[in-house]
Motif scaffolding. Structure first.
Motif, PDB file in Angstrom:
ATOM      1  N   ARG A   1     120.490  63.532  71.661  1.00  0.00           N
ATOM      2  CA  ARG A   1     121.396  62.909  72.648  1.00  0.00           C
ATOM      3  C   ARG A   1     122.406  63.666  73.057  1.00  0.00           C
ATOM      4  N   ASN A   2     122.998  64.546  72.022  1.00  0.00           N
ATOM      5  CA  ASN A   2     124.388  65.393  72.648  1.00  0.00           C
ATOM      6  C   ASN A   2     123.764  66.383  73.359  1.00  0.00           C
ATOM      7  N   ALA A   3     122.733  67.103  73.424  1.00  0.00           N
ATOM      8  CA  ALA A   3     122.285  67.774  74.324  1.00  0.00           C
ATOM      9  C   ALA A   3     121.539  67.387  75.652  1.00  0.00           C
ATOM     10  N   GLY A   4     121.463  65.888  75.724  1.00  0.00           N
ATOM     11  CA  GLY A   4     121.015  65.345  77.141  1.00  0.00           C
ATOM     12  C   GLY A   4     119.539  65.470  77.343  1.00  0.00           C
ATOM     13  N   MET A   5     118.878  65.428  75.712  1.00  0.00           N
ATOM     14  CA  MET A   5     117.333  65.477  75.982  1.00  0.00           C
ATOM     15  C   MET A   5     116.776  64.470  75.255  1.00  0.00           C
ATOM     16  N   TYR A   6     117.670  63.239  74.906  1.00  0.00           N
ATOM     17  CA  TYR A   6     117.009  62.062  74.119  1.00  0.00           C
ATOM     18  C   TYR A   6     115.721  61.584  74.832  1.00  0.00           C
ATOM     19  N   HIS A   7     115.710  61.693  75.926  1.00  0.00           N
ATOM     20  CA  HIS A   7     114.580  61.143  76.879  1.00  0.00           C
ATOM     21  C   HIS A   7     113.125  61.641  76.461  1.00  0.00           C
ATOM     22  N   PHE A   8     113.281  63.085  75.782  1.00  0.00           N
ATOM     23  CA  PHE A   8     112.082  63.385  75.633  1.00  0.00           C
ATOM     24  C   PHE A   8     111.436  62.879  74.360  1.00  0.00           C
ATOM     25  N   LEU A   9     112.204  62.061  73.433  1.00  0.00           N
ATOM     26  CA  LEU A   9     111.841  61.065  72.412  1.00  0.00           C
ATOM     27  C   LEU A   9     111.225  60.015  72.790  1.00  0.00           C
ATOM     28  N   VAL A  10     111.218  59.675  74.172  1.00  0.00           N
ATOM     29  CA  VAL A  10     110.713  58.297  74.538  1.00  0.00           C
ATOM     30  C   VAL A  10     109.466  58.451  75.496  1.00  0.00           C
ATOM     31  N   ILE A  11     108.531  57.730  75.375  1.00  0.00           N
ATOM     32  CA  ILE A  11     107.207  58.093  75.877  1.00  0.00           C
ATOM     33  C   ILE A  11     107.390  57.288  77.342  1.00  0.00           C
ATOM     34  N   SER A  12     107.118  58.186  78.318  1.00  0.00           N
ATOM     35  CA  SER A  12     107.451  57.704  79.901  1.00  0.00           C
ATOM     36  C   SER A  12     106.396  58.309  80.578  1.00  0.00           C
ATOM     37  N   GLY A  13     106.967  58.516  81.863  1.00  0.00           N
ATOM     38  CA  GLY A  13     105.795  58.944  82.878  1.00  0.00           C
ATOM     39  C   GLY A  13     105.269  60.261  82.742  1.00  0.00           C
ATOM     40  N   VAL A  14     105.770  61.221  82.048  1.00  0.00           N
ATOM     41  CA  VAL A  14     105.222  62.515  81.993  1.00  0.00           C
ATOM     42  C   VAL A  14     104.061  62.458  81.162  1.00  0.00           C
ATOM     43  N   HIS A  15     104.087  61.476  79.992  1.00  0.00           N
ATOM     44  CA  HIS A  15     103.011  61.324  78.869  1.00  0.00           C
ATOM     45  C   HIS A  15     101.902  60.763  79.869  1.00  0.00           C
TER      46      HIS A  15
ATOM     47  N   GLN B   1     108.196  64.049  62.566  1.00  0.00           N
ATOM     48  CA  GLN B   1     108.813  62.823  63.021  1.00  0.00           C
ATOM     49  C   GLN B   1     109.136  62.808  64.407  1.00  0.00           C
ATOM     50  N   ILE B   2     109.509  64.117  65.016  1.00  0.00           N
ATOM     51  CA  ILE B   2     109.681  64.363  66.417  1.00  0.00           C
ATOM     52  C   ILE B   2     108.188  64.048  67.212  1.00  0.00           C
ATOM     53  N   ILE B   3     107.416  64.792  66.681  1.00  0.00           N
ATOM     54  CA  ILE B   3     106.016  64.634  67.312  1.00  0.00           C
ATOM     55  C   ILE B   3     105.477  63.119  67.443  1.00  0.00           C
ATOM     56  N   LYS B   4     105.848  62.644  66.259  1.00  0.00           N
ATOM     57  CA  LYS B   4     105.429  61.011  66.124  1.00  0.00           C
ATOM     58  C   LYS B   4     106.056  60.272  67.004  1.00  0.00           C
ATOM     59  N   ALA B   5     107.511  60.489  67.597  1.00  0.00           N
ATOM     60  CA  ALA B   5     108.220  59.681  68.382  1.00  0.00           C
ATOM     61  C   ALA B   5     107.822  60.175  69.803  1.00  0.00           C
ATOM     62  N   MET B   6     107.413  61.327  70.260  1.00  0.00           N
ATOM     63  CA  MET B   6     107.309  61.773  71.506  1.00  0.00           C
ATOM     64  C   MET B   6     105.776  61.295  71.996  1.00  0.00           C
ATOM     65  N   THR B   7     105.072  61.205  71.087  1.00  0.00           N
ATOM     66  CA  THR B   7     103.536  60.833  71.463  1.00  0.00           C
ATOM     67  C   THR B   7     102.952  59.507  70.982  1.00  0.00           C
ATOM     68  N   MET B   8     103.586  58.742  69.973  1.00  0.00           N
ATOM     69  CA  MET B   8     103.150  57.318  69.609  1.00  0.00           C
ATOM     70  C   MET B   8     104.334  56.505  69.473  1.00  0.00           C
ATOM     71  N   GLY B   9     105.475  56.788  69.878  1.00  0.00           N
ATOM     72  CA  GLY B   9     106.671  56.032  70.210  1.00  0.00           C
ATOM     73  C   GLY B   9     107.258  55.418  68.861  1.00  0.00           C
ATOM     74  N   SER B  10     106.992  56.238  67.738  1.00  0.00           N
ATOM     75  CA  SER B  10     107.324  55.872  66.237  1.00  0.00           C
ATOM     76  C   SER B  10     108.708  56.798  65.948  1.00  0.00           C
ATOM     77  N   ARG B  11     109.623  56.062  66.176  1.00  0.00           N
ATOM     78  CA  ARG B  11     111.025  56.591  65.964  1.00  0.00           C
ATOM     79  C   ARG B  11     111.872  56.177  64.715  1.00  0.00           C
ATOM     80  N   GLN B  12     111.031  55.623  63.774  1.00  0.00           N
ATOM     81  CA  GLN B  12     111.829  55.197  62.726  1.00  0.00           C
ATOM     82  C   GLN B  12     112.013  56.190  61.748  1.00  0.00           C
TER      83      GLN B  12
END
Length: 534
Positions: free
Chosen positions: A264-278, A242-253
């Protein structure tokens, strides 16, 4: 004006804000009457600006263009939010009706529920049929049993159903009704099972979107099948997939609340959002592939932009990926025209395009976060480039330079999004400065490998090597989750800033980073004068 887009965009945003404030108090009839007046004023202003430009009145031309940008924002917001008289919200008022329509986006799966997004074409009530427009959302509450028993409800499927439709209810302090209205959804309904839905023909929608959503479903099906093939290890494999699906396909359901809170508590929630790095990884891979195929430069940028937009479609056209794709397209198209793209100007153009197409996105949290993070990240590095000591950072070994650049990038993004995080969530997570550094090597391996698996699964889903590579990705995802667990904390709770304080903060920060040159951290070296002696 040397850079006209910046003041025009500011005026356009001001027009959207004023129109949204007026729309909250004005009726739809008032908006319908005001649109022709605004269009008339816009036409007169455009003609006056052209005459002033021909007469060489630069200041007056600038003022008129800013006024036109302001009027454009008001007109665009009013047009996009106008509700026609035959809209379904005027015909249905908390009652049971029969609707016909088609799915204008792929169904979403959230736990045991499934959400169907329907663009209606007709409504039947009290033995009378009405032709309508408007969007509704249908929730299927029964848990999915077997994929073979599920009707193939996909993007473009024409359906007919009888159900109870009502206005959305607000969730505590969250204005859920307004949130759905900005997406064009005014009514919602529930059904127990897809057997209560009659699938009709023909298929609706755009052919290109149908192909993209079909490819997206193929990738997600392969990832889900990998989980089901590991029956005894289902619990250990399910969330990493599910994490891989969120990171690469934007499917966080499919992400559990525990996983969301952990990142979120580790300050790494942006890794679950497809952005400029991808997009950077894909742009580099596509660019190298087109170079190998010896595609001419003038066609390479166009093909590259098309491929990146196709990936944006595969991920669902979310705002962060659209922002990154548009900026990358501007960069490569500027290379085709032998121009050097200015990142800040490219960001302004990207935001202008997104707001013109989706003016309601200005009020979306995801849009605000990605725009603020990118803007102040670029401003922060532009500020650092003006410092003499920054040149020494680039000369250190690549490992140390990568860590330093990652820390600076995190700092620039955090100073941009911190007020928004406090305003919407009430907390800051300073652990992100360290967790991102530790997670950087894992992300550098996980993202390219996961994107490669997704691409190959479209053509060779039964390949043994593909399952092996996906198993390695699952292992890397567990390592990433372990890093999140180590740095996870409750964050720092701070008072929620007012809108006035946020405006002052962003204006002051923009002035500091954009206009204040500080070059005195290091003294310049003094050179001995040449006297001519040997």
């Amino acid at each position: 004006m040397i850079r006209p887009l910046h003041p025009l965009l500011s005026a356009f945003i001001g027009g959207i804000l004023l129109a949204s404030w007026g729309n909250a108090q004005a009726s739809s009839t008032f908006i319908l009457i005001s649109i022709p007046i605004l269009v008339l004023v816009y036409g007169v202003g455009l003609g006056s600006a052209y005459l002033c430009y021909r007469a060489h009145y630069a200041l007056l031309t600038t003022c008129l263009l800013v006024f036109l940008g302001f009027a454009s924002g008001m007109i665009r917001y009013a047009v996009s939010n106008h509700v026609p008289l035959h809209h379904i919200s005027y015909l249905v008022d908390n009652e049971v009706v029969t609707i016909e329509g088609w799915l204008y986006r792929s169904p979403e799966f959230v736990g045991t529920r499934r959400y169907l997004y329907v663009k209606t074409t007709s409504v039947e009530k009290r033995n009378t049929r009405y032709h309508t427009t408007g969007k509704i959302r249908i929730t299927l509450t029964k848990a999915q049993s077997s994929p073979k028993s599920i009707k193939q409800l996909v993007y473009g499927s024409s359906i007919r159903a009888r159900l109870h439709l009502s206005l959305p209810k607000n969730l505590g302090n969250f204005n859920y009704r307004e949130y759905l209205r900005r997406q064009g959804i005014y009514l919602i309904g529930k059904l127990y099972h897809e057997r209560n839905i009659l699938k009709r023909s023909p298929q609706q929608g755009h052919l290109v979107l149908s192909v993209l959503y079909a490819l997206r479903a193929r990738i997600l099906t392969y990832l889900d099948s990998f989980v089901h093939r590991h029956g005894p290890e289902y619990e250990a494999v399910e969330q990493p997939i599910q994490i891989i699906k969120a990171m690469t396909m934007g499917s966080r359901q499919g992400l559990s609340q525990e996983t969301r809170d952990l990142f979120r508590n580790a300050g790494m929630y942006h890794f679950l959002v497809i952005s400029g790095v991808h997009i950077a990884i894909l742009a580099w891979a596509f660019h190298k592939g087109l170079m190998i195929l010896r595609i001419p430069v003038q066609y390479r940028s166009i093909l590259l932009s098309g491929l990146l937009f196709a990936y944006a479609g595969l991920t669902g056209f979310h705002f962060p990926v659209l922002r990154a794709v548009l900026m990358a397209s501007v960069f490569y198209l500027s290379m085709t025209c032998n121009r050097i793209a200015d990142p800040l100007y490219s960001l302004s153009g990207t935001v202008a395009i997104l707001l013109f197409i989706f003016p309601n996105s200005l009020f979306e949290v995801s849009f605000q976060l990605t725009a603020a993070a990118t803007l102040y990240l670029l401003l922060f590095f532009r500020f650092l480039n003006r410092q003499r000591w920054f040149g020494r950072v680039r000369s250190v070994p690549w490992f140390l330079k990568t860590m330093a650049m990652s820390l600076m990038a995190t700092t620039g993004a955090m100073i941009g999004v911190s007020p928004l995080l406090l305003y919407y969530f009430g907390r800051l997570y300073p652990a992100s400065f360290f967790s991102n550094l530790v997670a950087l090597p894992v992300i550098s391996l996980l993202l390219p490998s996961s994107l490669l698996v997704n691409f190959l699964s479209l053509f060779m889903p039964g390949l043994t090597v593909l399952d092996l590579l996906l198993s390695v990705n699952v292992f890397l995802t567990r390592v990433l989750t372990g890093i999140c667990s180590f740095f996870s904390n409750d964050g720092i709770a701070l008072p929620t800033p007012s809108r006035f304080v946020m405006i002052v903060y962003y204006l002051a920060l923009y002035a500091l980073l954009a206009f204040l040159p500080i070059k005195k951290f290091l003294k310049p070296q003094r050179h001995k004068e040449y006297t001519g002696d040997a």
